[in-house]
Structure formats: structure tokens, C-alpha cells
Motif scaffolding. Structure first.
Motif, PDB file in Angstrom:
ATOM      1  N   PRO A 122     -23.266  28.076  80.029  1.00  0.00           N
ATOM      2  CA  PRO A 122     -22.334  28.398  78.945  1.00  0.00           C
ATOM      3  C   PRO A 122     -21.283  29.428  79.354  1.00  0.00           C
ATOM      4  N   PHE A 123     -21.686  30.398  80.179  1.00  0.00           N
ATOM      5  CA  PHE A 123     -20.715  31.404  80.629  1.00  0.00           C
ATOM      6  C   PHE A 123     -19.581  30.740  81.403  1.00  0.00           C
ATOM      7  N   LEU A 124     -19.917  29.841  82.324  1.00  0.00           N
ATOM      8  CA  LEU A 124     -18.886  29.133  83.087  1.00  0.00           C
ATOM      9  C   LEU A 124     -18.087  28.199  82.190  1.00  0.00           C
ATOM     10  N   ALA A 125     -18.745  27.568  81.212  1.00  0.00           N
ATOM     11  CA  ALA A 125     -18.041  26.670  80.291  1.00  0.00           C
ATOM     12  C   ALA A 125     -16.987  27.432  79.507  1.00  0.00           C
ATOM     13  N   TYR A 126     -17.371  28.571  78.944  1.00  0.00           N
ATOM     14  CA  TYR A 126     -16.406  29.354  78.170  1.00  0.00           C
ATOM     15  C   TYR A 126     -15.318  29.938  79.072  1.00  0.00           C
ATOM     16  N   SER A 127     -15.644  30.206  80.322  1.00  0.00           N
ATOM     17  CA  SER A 127     -14.614  30.663  81.262  1.00  0.00           C
ATOM     18  C   SER A 127     -13.601  29.554  81.528  1.00  0.00           C
ATOM     19  N   CYS A 128     -14.087  28.309  81.638  1.00  0.00           N
ATOM     20  CA  CYS A 128     -13.161  27.173  81.808  1.00  0.00           C
ATOM     21  C   CYS A 128     -12.241  27.050  80.601  1.00  0.00           C
ATOM     22  N   PHE A 129     -12.790  27.243  79.407  1.00  0.00           N
ATOM     23  CA  PHE A 129     -11.951  27.186  78.209  1.00  0.00           C
ATOM     24  C   PHE A 129     -10.944  28.337  78.194  1.00  0.00           C
ATOM     25  N   PRO A 144     -11.547  21.209  73.085  1.00  0.00           N
ATOM     26  CA  PRO A 144     -12.838  20.831  73.670  1.00  0.00           C
ATOM     27  C   PRO A 144     -14.043  21.304  72.860  1.00  0.00           C
ATOM     28  N   ILE A 145     -13.954  22.478  72.230  1.00  0.00           N
ATOM     29  CA  ILE A 145     -15.104  22.936  71.453  1.00  0.00           C
ATOM     30  C   ILE A 145     -15.262  22.077  70.208  1.00  0.00           C
ATOM     31  N   GLY A 146     -14.132  21.635  69.619  1.00  0.00           N
ATOM     32  CA  GLY A 146     -14.207  20.701  68.497  1.00  0.00           C
ATOM     33  C   GLY A 146     -14.798  19.367  68.922  1.00  0.00           C
ATOM     34  N   LEU A 167     -22.568  33.354  69.911  1.00  0.00           N
ATOM     35  CA  LEU A 167     -22.335  34.744  69.540  1.00  0.00           C
ATOM     36  C   LEU A 167     -21.459  35.476  70.552  1.00  0.00           C
ATOM     37  N   TRP A 168     -21.586  35.097  71.830  1.00  0.00           N
ATOM     38  CA  TRP A 168     -20.824  35.812  72.848  1.00  0.00           C
ATOM     39  C   TRP A 168     -19.804  34.927  73.575  1.00  0.00           C
ATOM     40  N   GLY A 169     -19.896  33.597  73.386  1.00  0.00           N
ATOM     41  CA  GLY A 169     -19.020  32.692  74.122  1.00  0.00           C
ATOM     42  C   GLY A 169     -17.540  32.879  73.820  1.00  0.00           C
ATOM     43  N   VAL A 170     -17.221  33.091  72.540  1.00  0.00           N
ATOM     44  CA  VAL A 170     -15.815  33.266  72.165  1.00  0.00           C
ATOM     45  C   VAL A 170     -15.233  34.512  72.830  1.00  0.00           C
ATOM     46  N   LEU A 171     -16.061  35.550  72.988  1.00  0.00           N
ATOM     47  CA  LEU A 171     -15.590  36.763  73.666  1.00  0.00           C
ATOM     48  C   LEU A 171     -15.265  36.472  75.131  1.00  0.00           C
ATOM     49  N   TRP A 176     -10.220  36.096  79.225  1.00  0.00           N
ATOM     50  CA  TRP A 176      -9.250  35.594  80.203  1.00  0.00           C
ATOM     51  C   TRP A 176      -7.806  35.788  79.736  1.00  0.00           C
ATOM     52  N   PRO A 177      -7.421  35.278  78.555  1.00  0.00           N
ATOM     53  CA  PRO A 177      -6.034  35.545  78.126  1.00  0.00           C
ATOM     54  C   PRO A 177      -5.782  37.010  77.813  1.00  0.00           C
ATOM     55  N   ALA A 178      -6.821  37.738  77.331  1.00  0.00           N
ATOM     56  CA  ALA A 178      -6.619  39.159  77.025  1.00  0.00           C
ATOM     57  C   ALA A 178      -6.317  39.948  78.294  1.00  0.00           C
TER      58      ALA A 178
END
Length: 320
Positions: A122-129, A144-146, A167-171, A176-178
């Protein structure tokens, strides 16, 4: 201009800031120029799209093998690679194929994690997003999350959605953009740049402020055109899979839910371009790859379905 003017975090065009797109594509073009002797030309500008299509085909193979079998995976890769929308855009120096590859990588990691729970997937998945946002804005995560949520609901595997990583994936996505926006601010990004980037280019596009206004059914036409030649086989695949397995198999439900979400999401928005639904085509390749063996063993059913489909297709084309 990014390299010549040292504008690594606030891209410029003709000497003025360029807020239409985030900088990931342009970073990768500069990185690709290392393979071309420093020249930014026809090859370097296409390398990010090549990276994107490699990710698309690789993840199609992984997901099809996971949901069906290895033989179907090879077929699905062939189908995806020879679909007009993917084959055509793989050779363009365009952001959308890179975006699709990052979205597919994230989706693949989440689907793999549904089979065997880990933290790193999941960490790598959210990083890809997050990188997807750096490529083309919020659609890098929202779409993709939809698609992932809809796929699980369509497949009856909503239990996969009861996960701690929400809980933490959106962060992780936003880091990355932040990080880029912080660096852009520290290197002289103006308030006008951030206003156009964050508000006008996102909210404005969603509201149709940049043109490309099309009717709700716009993508049905382009699915028939850019889905060639395999879109012609899709109705047969769905009919035969339903007849042989009334509940459909898991692969078809997952892929169908994901592709329907992508098309409907962009159909609702007033601004429409055919390349926006690129993420739907790998899902359709998985469906046809899963149905291939059944198509081979059902010639009479295929013939009847084919005749009906082509009659309807020609009627639709004649009306248009």
C-alpha cells in the motif's frame, strides 16, 4: 527551459511560468536526455511515455495472472499492446501514458495486497498515486482509487476495503505534491503561479473553463474507435462469459467495475478528451484475455453475437 534557466521546480515556457501541468514529465524528459547525449529531441521526449506503457503492460500481466492464469495473462498483454488507444499513445511524448502507467502500478499493488496483506505494497501504491498527481494533478489519485473501490464493490469483495491503510495512505499520496510545492515556493514560485496551478487549472478544467465541452455520451464513440480492434470482441466476451458462468468470474467483475467507473467519471465532467479514459482500456484487455479460451470453444454463440453486434454498430454509425 527547465534545464537552461535552472527552473526545476517552477517550470517556465517562453520565459514565463507554466502552471498548466506539474513537472514530473519534464523531469523525466531531462533524465532521459542522459541516454541521448544530453539532447532533448524526438527520443528523450518519448521516453516517459515508454516508461508508462511498460508499466501498463507489466501490471496487466500481473493482474491477469493473479485473477485468471498465466496463459490469459499473455493474451491480455497482447490485447492491451495492440489496442489503438495504447499502441498509438505509447509513441507520443505525452503525459497521459505516463499517468496511466503510474495509476496502473498503484492499482496493481493494491490488488496484490488484497491477496496477501503487507505494509509496503500500500505504501508503494499510494506513492505511485502521489507521482500521478505530480504528472497530471488530482486525477492521478482520484481516478485509480475510485476504480479500485468500484472494482471491489462490483466483484462482491467489499471486505478488501476494510483496511488500515486508508488512515495513512492519503497522507503518503499528499507528501509527494506537498514536497514539490514546498520546493517551488522556496525557489521563487509566485502567488499567481500557485493560484493558477491549484485553482484555475484544476477547478477550472473540471468546470469546463478550458474548452473541450462535449456531451455525456462522448466517450461511447471513442471507445468504438480507440478500442479497435478488440472492442469488437468485447460484447462477445461478456455474452459468453455470462452464459458459461452466470455470476461472472472475479476477473471480469473487477475489471468491468474499474473500467465503468473511469468512463462514467469523465462522462460526468463537462470537459472531455478521448485520452482521459486511457485507464479503461487495460481493464477491457483483461476481460477479453479471460474470455479468450471460451471464445475459441463457442463458434456458434460467437457468430450470433457477432452478427447482432455488427448490425447495431452499423446502425449507430449511420445515425451519427
Amino acid at each position: 527551459e527547465m534545464r537552461a534557466g535552472n527552473h526545476w521546480f517552477v517550470p517556465h515556457r517562453h520565459g514565463e511560468y507554466y502552471a498548466h501541468k506539474p513537472p514530473l514529465m519534464f523531469w523525466l524528459i531531462n533524465a532521459g536526455a542522459c541516454l541521448t547525449g544530453g539532447e532533448i529531441g524526438k527520443l528523450a521526449t518519448r521516453l516517459p511515455s515508454l516508461l508508462g506503457v511498460i508499466l501498463v503492460l507489466w501490471t496487466v500481466s500481473i493482474m491477469t495472472e493473479l485473477w485468471v492464469d498465466r496463459r490469459a495473462a499473455w493474451r491480455a498483454v497482447f490485447i492491451a499492446a495492440t489496442t489503438v488507444a495504447i499502441w498509438w499513445r505509447a509513441g507520443w511524448g505525452q503525459i497521459d501514458m505516463l499517468l496511466c502507467g503510474l495509476q496502473m502500478a498503484g492499482l496493481c499493488l493494491l490488488f496484490l495486497d488484497d491477496q496477501r496483506k503487507t505494509v509496503w505494497r500500500p505504501f508503494l501504491a499510494y506513492s505511485c498515486f502521489g507521482l500521478g498527481i505530480l504528472a497530471k494533478g488530482p486525477v492521478g489519485f482520484i481516478v485509480p482509487i475510485g476504480a479500485y473501490l468500484t472494482a471491489n464493490l462490483a466483484a462482491g469483495t467489499a471486505r478488501n476495503l476494510r483496511r488500515w491503510h486508508w488512515l495513512w495512505g492519503v497522507l503518503v499520496v499528499l507528501l509527494w505534491p506537498a514536497g514539490w510545492l514546498l520546493l517551488a515556493k522556496l525557489t521563487g514560485g509566485s502567488d499567481a503561479y500557485f493560484d493558477e496551478l491549484l485553482l484555475k487549472q484544476n477547478a477550472g478544467r473540471a468546470a469546463g473553463g478550458f474548452g473541450h465541452i462535449r456531451p455525456f455520451y462522448y466517450y461511447l464513440e471513442y471507445l468504438l474507435i480507440e478500442g479497435l480492434p478488440w472492442i469488437l470482441v468485447l460484447p462477445f466476451s461478456l455474452i459468453i462469459l455470462k452464459k458459461r458462468a452466470p455470476a461472472f468470474n472475479k476477473a471480469v467483475r473487477l475489471a468491468l467495475g474499474w473500467s465503468v467507473f473511469v468512463v462514467l467519471f469523465f462522462s460526468v465532467l463537462p470537459t472531455k478528451r478521448s485520452l482521459y479514459i486511457l485507464l479503461a482500456y487495460p481493464a477491457l484487455a483483461i476481460i477479453i484475455g479471460a474470455a479468450w479460451s471460451r471464445l475459441e470453444s463457442a463458434p456458434r454463440e460467437l457468430f450470433r453475437a457477432g452478427v447482432t453486434f455488427f448490425i447495431l454498430l452499423y446502425l449507430a454509425v449511420s445515425v451519427v
